[in-house]
Design a protein around this motif. Structure first.
Motif, PDB file in Angstrom:
ATOM      1  N   PRO A 213       1.133  -1.277   0.015  1.00  0.00           N
ATOM      2  CA  PRO A 213      -0.465  -0.012  -0.330  1.00  0.00           C
ATOM      3  C   PRO A 213       1.163   1.056  -0.235  1.00  0.00           C
ATOM      4  CG  PRO A 213      -1.062  -1.952   2.060  1.00  0.00           C
ATOM      5  CD  PRO A 213       0.858  -2.614   1.619  1.00  0.00           C
ATOM      6  N   ALA A 214       0.062   2.234  -1.023  1.00  0.00           N
ATOM      7  CA  ALA A 214       1.439   3.659  -1.059  1.00  0.00           C
ATOM      8  C   ALA A 214       0.208   4.405  -0.711  1.00  0.00           C
ATOM      9  CB  ALA A 214       2.171   3.223  -1.905  1.00  0.00           C
ATOM     10  N   VAL A 215       0.286   6.088  -0.553  1.00  0.00           N
ATOM     11  CA  VAL A 215      -0.236   7.060  -1.171  1.00  0.00           C
ATOM     12  C   VAL A 215       1.076   8.128  -1.756  1.00  0.00           C
ATOM     13  CG1 VAL A 215      -2.220   8.837  -0.407  1.00  0.00           C
ATOM     14  CG2 VAL A 215      -1.928   6.272   0.468  1.00  0.00           C
ATOM     15  N   PRO A 216       1.173   8.453  -2.484  1.00  0.00           N
ATOM     16  CA  PRO A 216       2.036   9.753  -2.646  1.00  0.00           C
ATOM     17  C   PRO A 216       2.069  10.373  -1.485  1.00  0.00           C
ATOM     18  CG  PRO A 216       1.575   8.920  -4.742  1.00  0.00           C
ATOM     19  CD  PRO A 216       0.419   7.898  -3.827  1.00  0.00           C
ATOM     20  N   GLY A 217       2.554  11.250  -0.649  1.00  0.00           N
ATOM     21  CA  GLY A 217       2.870  12.124   0.385  1.00  0.00           C
ATOM     22  C   GLY A 217       2.283  12.137   1.475  1.00  0.00           C
ATOM     23  N   ALA A 248      -4.828   0.606   4.145  1.00  0.00           N
ATOM     24  CA  ALA A 248      -3.321  -0.069   4.301  1.00  0.00           C
ATOM     25  C   ALA A 248      -3.138  -0.827   5.081  1.00  0.00           C
ATOM     26  CB  ALA A 248      -1.807   0.978   4.942  1.00  0.00           C
ATOM     27  N   ARG A 249      -3.742  -0.796   6.568  1.00  0.00           N
ATOM     28  CA  ARG A 249      -3.622  -2.167   7.378  1.00  0.00           C
ATOM     29  C   ARG A 249      -4.499  -3.383   6.978  1.00  0.00           C
ATOM     30  NH1 ARG A 249      -4.663   0.144  12.972  1.00  0.00           N
ATOM     31  NH2 ARG A 249      -7.272   0.362  11.954  1.00  0.00           N
ATOM     32  N   GLU A 250      -5.642  -3.515   6.374  1.00  0.00           N
ATOM     33  CA  GLU A 250      -6.654  -4.622   5.837  1.00  0.00           C
ATOM     34  C   GLU A 250      -5.604  -5.035   4.403  1.00  0.00           C
ATOM     35  OE1 GLU A 250      -8.981  -6.180   7.345  1.00  0.00           O
ATOM     36  OE2 GLU A 250      -9.674  -4.259   8.627  1.00  0.00           O
ATOM     37  N   GLN A 251      -5.353  -4.204   3.977  1.00  0.00           N
ATOM     38  CA  GLN A 251      -4.080  -4.658   3.138  1.00  0.00           C
ATOM     39  C   GLN A 251      -3.681  -6.071   3.021  1.00  0.00           C
ATOM     40  OE1 GLN A 251      -3.059  -1.016   0.004  1.00  0.00           O
ATOM     41  NE2 GLN A 251      -5.381  -1.221  -0.339  1.00  0.00           N
ATOM     42  N   ALA A 254      -4.533  -8.516   4.886  1.00  0.00           N
ATOM     43  CA  ALA A 254      -5.711  -9.521   3.491  1.00  0.00           C
ATOM     44  C   ALA A 254      -3.831 -10.329   3.065  1.00  0.00           C
ATOM     45  CB  ALA A 254      -5.796  -9.116   2.353  1.00  0.00           C
ATOM     46  N   GLN A 255      -3.128 -10.278   2.797  1.00  0.00           N
ATOM     47  CA  GLN A 255      -1.795 -10.765   1.806  1.00  0.00           C
ATOM     48  C   GLN A 255      -1.455 -10.940   3.202  1.00  0.00           C
ATOM     49  OE1 GLN A 255      -0.205  -8.129  -1.358  1.00  0.00           O
ATOM     50  NE2 GLN A 255      -1.265  -6.588  -0.008  1.00  0.00           N
ATOM     51  N   LEU A 256      -1.141 -10.947   3.787  1.00  0.00           N
ATOM     52  CA  LEU A 256      -0.381 -11.681   5.534  1.00  0.00           C
ATOM     53  C   LEU A 256      -0.648 -12.627   6.212  1.00  0.00           C
ATOM     54  CD1 LEU A 256       2.531  -8.799   6.626  1.00  0.00           C
ATOM     55  CD2 LEU A 256       2.750 -10.517   5.007  1.00  0.00           C
ATOM     56  N   PHE A 257      -2.343 -12.612   6.529  1.00  0.00           N
ATOM     57  CA  PHE A 257      -2.557 -13.528   6.913  1.00  0.00           C
ATOM     58  C   PHE A 257      -3.543 -14.308   6.572  1.00  0.00           C
ATOM     59  CE2 PHE A 257      -2.131 -10.057  10.822  1.00  0.00           C
ATOM     60  CZ  PHE A 257      -0.653  -9.680  11.041  1.00  0.00           C
ATOM     61  N   GLY A 258      -3.963 -13.883   5.603  1.00  0.00           N
ATOM     62  CA  GLY A 258      -5.900 -14.399   4.614  1.00  0.00           C
ATOM     63  C   GLY A 258      -6.560 -13.551   5.328  1.00  0.00           C
ATOM     64  N   ALA A 259      -6.557 -12.693   5.696  1.00  0.00           N
ATOM     65  CA  ALA A 259      -7.639 -12.635   6.843  1.00  0.00           C
ATOM     66  C   ALA A 259      -8.887 -11.520   6.182  1.00  0.00           C
ATOM     67  CB  ALA A 259      -7.112 -11.504   8.099  1.00  0.00           C
ATOM     68  N   LYS A 260      -9.952 -11.549   6.572  1.00  0.00           N
ATOM     69  CA  LYS A 260     -10.893 -11.021   6.014  1.00  0.00           C
ATOM     70  C   LYS A 260     -10.307  -9.687   7.312  1.00  0.00           C
ATOM     71  CE  LYS A 260     -13.656 -14.058   4.882  1.00  0.00           C
ATOM     72  NZ  LYS A 260     -15.598 -15.241   5.685  1.00  0.00           N
ATOM     73  N   PRO A 261     -11.641  -8.153   6.535  1.00  0.00           N
ATOM     74  CA  PRO A 261     -11.423  -7.408   7.238  1.00  0.00           C
ATOM     75  C   PRO A 261     -12.314  -7.304   8.886  1.00  0.00           C
ATOM     76  CG  PRO A 261     -12.198  -6.693   4.721  1.00  0.00           C
ATOM     77  CD  PRO A 261     -12.587  -7.821   5.132  1.00  0.00           C
ATOM     78  N   LEU A 262     -11.648  -6.883   9.945  1.00  0.00           N
ATOM     79  CA  LEU A 262     -12.135  -6.336  10.808  1.00  0.00           C
ATOM     80  C   LEU A 262     -13.481  -5.828  11.070  1.00  0.00           C
ATOM     81  CD1 LEU A 262      -8.370  -5.455  12.870  1.00  0.00           C
ATOM     82  CD2 LEU A 262     -10.103  -7.555  12.687  1.00  0.00           C
ATOM     83  N   GLN A 263     -14.461  -6.390  11.828  1.00  0.00           N
ATOM     84  CA  GLN A 263     -15.477  -6.145  11.501  1.00  0.00           C
ATOM     85  C   GLN A 263     -15.327  -5.866  13.115  1.00  0.00           C
ATOM     86  OE1 GLN A 263     -18.755  -8.129  10.210  1.00  0.00           O
ATOM     87  NE2 GLN A 263     -17.728  -8.435   8.846  1.00  0.00           N
ATOM     88  N   VAL A 264     -14.944  -4.218  13.584  1.00  0.00           N
ATOM     89  CA  VAL A 264     -15.092  -3.856  15.374  1.00  0.00           C
ATOM     90  C   VAL A 264     -16.395  -2.653  14.995  1.00  0.00           C
ATOM     91  CG1 VAL A 264     -14.095  -2.243  16.725  1.00  0.00           C
ATOM     92  CG2 VAL A 264     -12.751  -3.900  15.321  1.00  0.00           C
ATOM     93  N   ARG A 265     -16.988  -3.201  16.628  1.00  0.00           N
ATOM     94  CA  ARG A 265     -18.164  -1.640  16.268  1.00  0.00           C
ATOM     95  C   ARG A 265     -17.844  -1.197  18.148  1.00  0.00           C
ATOM     96  NH1 ARG A 265     -23.603  -4.441  15.752  1.00  0.00           N
ATOM     97  NH2 ARG A 265     -25.179  -2.431  16.100  1.00  0.00           N
ATOM     98  N   ARG A 266     -17.543   0.262  17.978  1.00  0.00           N
ATOM     99  CA  ARG A 266     -17.270   0.789  18.750  1.00  0.00           C
ATOM    100  C   ARG A 266     -18.580   0.869  19.942  1.00  0.00           C
ATOM    101  NH1 ARG A 266     -12.303   1.548  19.822  1.00  0.00           N
ATOM    102  NH2 ARG A 266     -11.097   1.843  18.266  1.00  0.00           N
TER     103      ARG A 266
END
Length: 266
Positions: A213-217, A248-251, A254-266
């Protein structure tokens, strides 16, 4: 150490284990002002806890001792309920926090605290050491504000230090050190420029990153010599930094853990 000082040492020792196919909290040692809300099981099976503090923030001389162990096959997510507010320290003593994580083979620990917010005149020092067995997975991130920006407290804290180490099998995979001592020279253009929010993170898993993941600047990722995936991000706005970091964290998860996005309710 005086009696008054000893009462300001908070402890939180947690152990997560896999029992009958579910991650459960098997050890829970709490000493105020560090507390947790009961564990919540996410749809993905991860056990999630929120670290809370009933106090108004960390004072000079306060110390927090946080230890988390994750057993084989267990999955744990540790979050904080709110930003860590580091109060001014007229005495010059630093508020300190020491974190020690241990993750067994097949286990996964993720630690994503809310932002650290250093008030004017505050001092804060943090160390984090993670020890992984082969096949363990880890995700960490931390974010820092330059101060209470909307109150005009930009880079007027006295000290901020953070050291993060990740080890596996006696080999250090990752080392990150922040040391900020604002003074007159750090208020000049170029130190942080116009950016008031920064983040760093590290992830270790069994997968391969095909697209960093990258976002220029604003955000960059890469790989350490030890094979850990690192992240750096900065922004002029807190919500923008959080959005970039979460994506970036979710990307990476997904690649390192093979994990689905976290579904956290605050």
């Amino acid at each position: 150490m005086t009696l008054l000082e000893s009462t300001r040492t908070g402890q939180l020792h947690l152990r997560f284990e896999l029992r009958r196919g579910r991650t459960v909290l098997t050890r829970d040692l709490q000493k105020a002002p560090l507390l947790i809300i009961r564990p919540f099981e996410l749809p993905c099976g991860t056990s999630m806890v929120f670290v809370v503090s009933p106090s108004g923030g960390l004072l000079g001389g306060d110390h927090s001792d946080i230890r988390v162990q994750v057993g084989p096959g267990a999955r744990a997510l540790v979050l904080t309920q709110a930003a860590t507010r580091v109060q001014p320290s007229p005495s010059g003593a630093a508020a300190t926090q020491a974190l020690h994580f241990e993750v067994a083979v097949g286990g996964r620990l993720e630690y994503y605290p809310e932002r650290t917010l250093p008030f004017a005149g505050s001092r804060y020092r943090q160390t984090l050491r993670a020890e992984l067995e082969d096949g363990a997975e880890l995700g960490l991130s931390e974010t820092l504000a330059s101060g209470r920006v909307h109150r005009g407290e930009r880079l007027v804290f006295a000290e901020y230090r953070s050291q993060v180490e990740v080890w596996r099998g006696g080999q250090r995979l990752y080392l990150d050190q922040w040391r900020l001592n604002p003074g007159e020279q750090t208020r000049a253009p170029g130190t942080w420029g116009q950016l008031d929010y920064a983040a760093s993170g590290v992830w270790v898993g069994g997968g391969t990153v095909q697209r960093y993941p990258a976002v220029p600047g604003r955000l960059a990722t890469g790989e350490s010599a030890g094979g850990a995936v690192w992240l750096r991000a900065a922004s002029a706005r807190g919500p923008q930094l959080d959005a970039d970091l979460n994506l970036a964290r979710e990307q990476l998860r997904a690649q390192l853990f093979g994990a689905k996005p976290l579904q956290v309710r605050r």
